[in-house]
Motif scaffolding. Structure first.
Motif, mmCIF file in Angstrom:
data_model
loop_
_atom_site.group_PDB
_atom_site.id
_atom_site.type_symbol
_atom_site.label_atom_id
_atom_site.label_comp_id
_atom_site.label_asym_id
_atom_site.label_seq_id
_atom_site.Cartn_x
_atom_site.Cartn_y
_atom_site.Cartn_z
ATOM 1 N N MET A 154 0.837 -1.188 0.000
ATOM 2 C CA MET A 154 0.000 0.000 0.000
ATOM 3 C C MET A 154 0.873 1.241 0.000
ATOM 4 S SD MET A 154 -1.420 0.349 3.900
ATOM 5 C CE MET A 154 -0.311 0.527 5.289
ATOM 6 N N LEU A 212 -5.175 6.484 0.584
ATOM 7 C CA LEU A 212 -4.457 5.222 0.632
ATOM 8 C C LEU A 212 -4.702 4.486 -0.677
ATOM 9 C CD1 LEU A 212 -2.875 2.995 2.219
ATOM 10 C CD2 LEU A 212 -5.104 2.082 2.858
ATOM 11 N N TYR A 213 -3.611 4.121 -1.354
ATOM 12 C CA TYR A 213 -3.711 3.418 -2.631
ATOM 13 C C TYR A 213 -3.201 1.992 -2.491
ATOM 14 C CZ TYR A 213 -4.724 7.810 -4.982
ATOM 15 O OH TYR A 213 -5.319 8.985 -5.384
ATOM 16 N N PHE A 214 -3.952 1.078 -3.074
ATOM 17 C CA PHE A 214 -3.551 -0.319 -3.125
ATOM 18 C C PHE A 214 -3.743 -0.801 -4.553
ATOM 19 C CE2 PHE A 214 -5.044 -4.832 -2.763
ATOM 20 C CZ PHE A 214 -3.788 -5.376 -2.582
ATOM 21 N N ARG A 281 -1.284 -0.846 9.382
ATOM 22 C CA ARG A 281 -1.046 -2.219 8.952
ATOM 23 C C ARG A 281 -0.950 -3.118 10.179
ATOM 24 N NH1 ARG A 281 1.507 -4.308 4.346
ATOM 25 N NH2 ARG A 281 2.261 -2.249 3.744
ATOM 26 N N ILE A 288 -4.337 -4.525 5.881
ATOM 27 C CA ILE A 288 -4.596 -3.101 6.052
ATOM 28 C C ILE A 288 -5.895 -2.911 6.825
ATOM 29 C CG2 ILE A 288 -5.027 -0.929 4.865
ATOM 30 C CD1 ILE A 288 -3.428 -1.990 2.536
#
Length: 429
Positions: A154, A212-214, A281, A288
């Protein structure tokens, strides 16, 4: 040149004009030699059809959809363009229990869909009953659906948005991709200055917030880092300033608090926050999680206090929260107190409490790893950072004010790039 030759040449010219429709002004061409005799032959040959192979990795794209009230995951996937067959196949072999899955209105579901409408990846946050949201990252591997249990990669980065109002602020921000949680926080931080819902055509909003990027997709948001609203000829600015582990608050360009917050802490003899609000985390599982409140470490039996006047709207067992009390306050803010060891006699649904009243005792009931108070704040059902709404706002020291000025200059330079432009931009800080 003989008349016979002229007739032959002009006869050729008329034929050319008729066939092509092109007008020629003059023709000057020497006599051409007579072509040698040749034999024509028609050849017909049947060729085999080429072998076509289907590319298993057909072009696919991530798509986002905001959940509506009453939505199921199947309905969301349908709006994302997933075929009925693909939805049916996923529903039959989903690695999570879809019957008990509850989606929140306003949350985002992301899916990777290929050119024929098949879905290969789905991700979203699902709520548990313990003040946390867990990322469900589902993927199809070798034709089988499974949860992503590896160390999830992430990345947190700031997102910049700028819109000019054409009809309503809510509609403009929604079309620009601003999540509902951010819209709620934005409205609350300026609530003592103006009503965000009353912005009119021509007003503008610019804001910088954590995302937040995944796997390249925005799956969650954090705090608004800075905001600027132009309305009725005035400009209002807000900057998020953190006070260590206790969280942060919003201040204007002069260091004045934008919101007064509550006057008191929700716990007696407050010493330490063991888990702040926000994305984290899991230290063992690597998954996450979004922590939707603040945890205060304290011994069993420590007094839990009402931080502001309110009315008890819930008192009882609440799943993973254990023994829980919920209050609604005069300003519409709702607060939750979880994992209580015991209630206080007389604190029942409908009871009015004053700021500082004892409403319970710290414990470790429900799904808890040790004695602590879990404190949540919601506005219109949306979780917000308690530190920015329902905790005392500290005054800035001279050193804090200097740090805020530096941060202000940095964010102003970032936001100036899109000031007045009805666009949405995501960039690295």
């Amino acid at each position: 040149m003989s008349k016979t030759f002229l007739k032959k040449r002009y006869g050729l010219l008329v034929l050319a004009l008729t066939a092509s429709g092109v007008a020629l002004a003059t023709v000057s061409q020497p006599d051409l030699p007579v072509a040698a005799a040749y034999k024509t032959e028609r050849v017909v040959q049947e060729l085999p059809m080429p072998k076509l192979t289907i590319n298993a990795n057909a072009s696919s794209y991530w798509r986002d959809e905001e959940v509506r009230t009453g939505d199921t995951l199947a309905l969301v996937l349908q709006r994302l363009g997933v075929s009925a067959t693909s939805i049916q196949n996923f529903t039959k072999s989903s690695p999570i229990d879809l019957k008990t899955l509850e989606l929140r209105a306003g949350q985002i579901v992301s899916a990777r869909v290929d050119s024929v409408g098949d879905v290969t990846d789905i991700q979203f946050f699902r709520d548990d009953d313990n003040g946390e949201r867990n990322l469900a990252a589902i993927e199809r591997i070798n034709g089988k659906w499974q949860l992503n249990t590896s160390n999830i990669d992430m990345e947190t980065m700031p997102s910049l948005r700028s819109v000019v109002i054409t009809s309503s602020s809510s509609g403009a921000l929604s079309r620009a991709g601003v999540p509902v949680e951010i819209r709620t926080s934005l409205k609350e931080m300026f609530s003592e200055k103006f009503n965000l819902d009353e912005l009119v055509e021509g007003d503008s909003v610019s804001l910088l917030y954590e995302s937040l990027y995944f796997r390249g997709q925005e799956v969650a948001t954090g705090d608004v880092l800075a905001a600027e609203v132009r309305t009725q000829g005035k400009t209002y600015r807000a900057y998020y300033f953190e006070h260590g582990d206790t969280g942060g608050n919003y201040y204007d360009e002069n260091g004045n608090s934008l919101t007064r917050g509550f006057d008191g802490q929700p716990i007696e003899n407050f010493k330490r926050i063991s888990s702040p609000y926000g994305i984290r985390r899991h230290p063992v599982l690597g998954s996450i999680r979004m922590h939707t409140g603040i945890d205060y470490a304290a011994p069993i039996g420590t007094h839990i206090l009402a931080p502001s006047d309110g009315v008890v709207t819930f008192s009882g067992w609440k799943g993973g929260y254990g023994n829980t009390v919920m209050l609604t306050h005069d300003n519409g803010v709702e607060t939750l107190y979880g994992h209580m060891h015991a209630y206080v006699r007389g604190v029942n649904v409908g009871t009015r409490v004053k700021a500082g009243d004892v409403i319970g005792l710290v414990g470790s009931t429900g799904r808890s790893t040790g004695p602590h108070l879990h404190y949540e704040v919601r506005i219109n059902g949306q979780h917000v950072n308690p530190a920015t709404v329902a905790l005392p706002t500290p005054k800035l020291s001279a050193a804090d004010l200097a740090a805020l000025k530096k941060y202000q200059q940095k964010t102003d330079e970032t936001m100036a790039a899109v000031r007045g432009l009805p666009v949405m931009v995501a960039q690295r800080d």
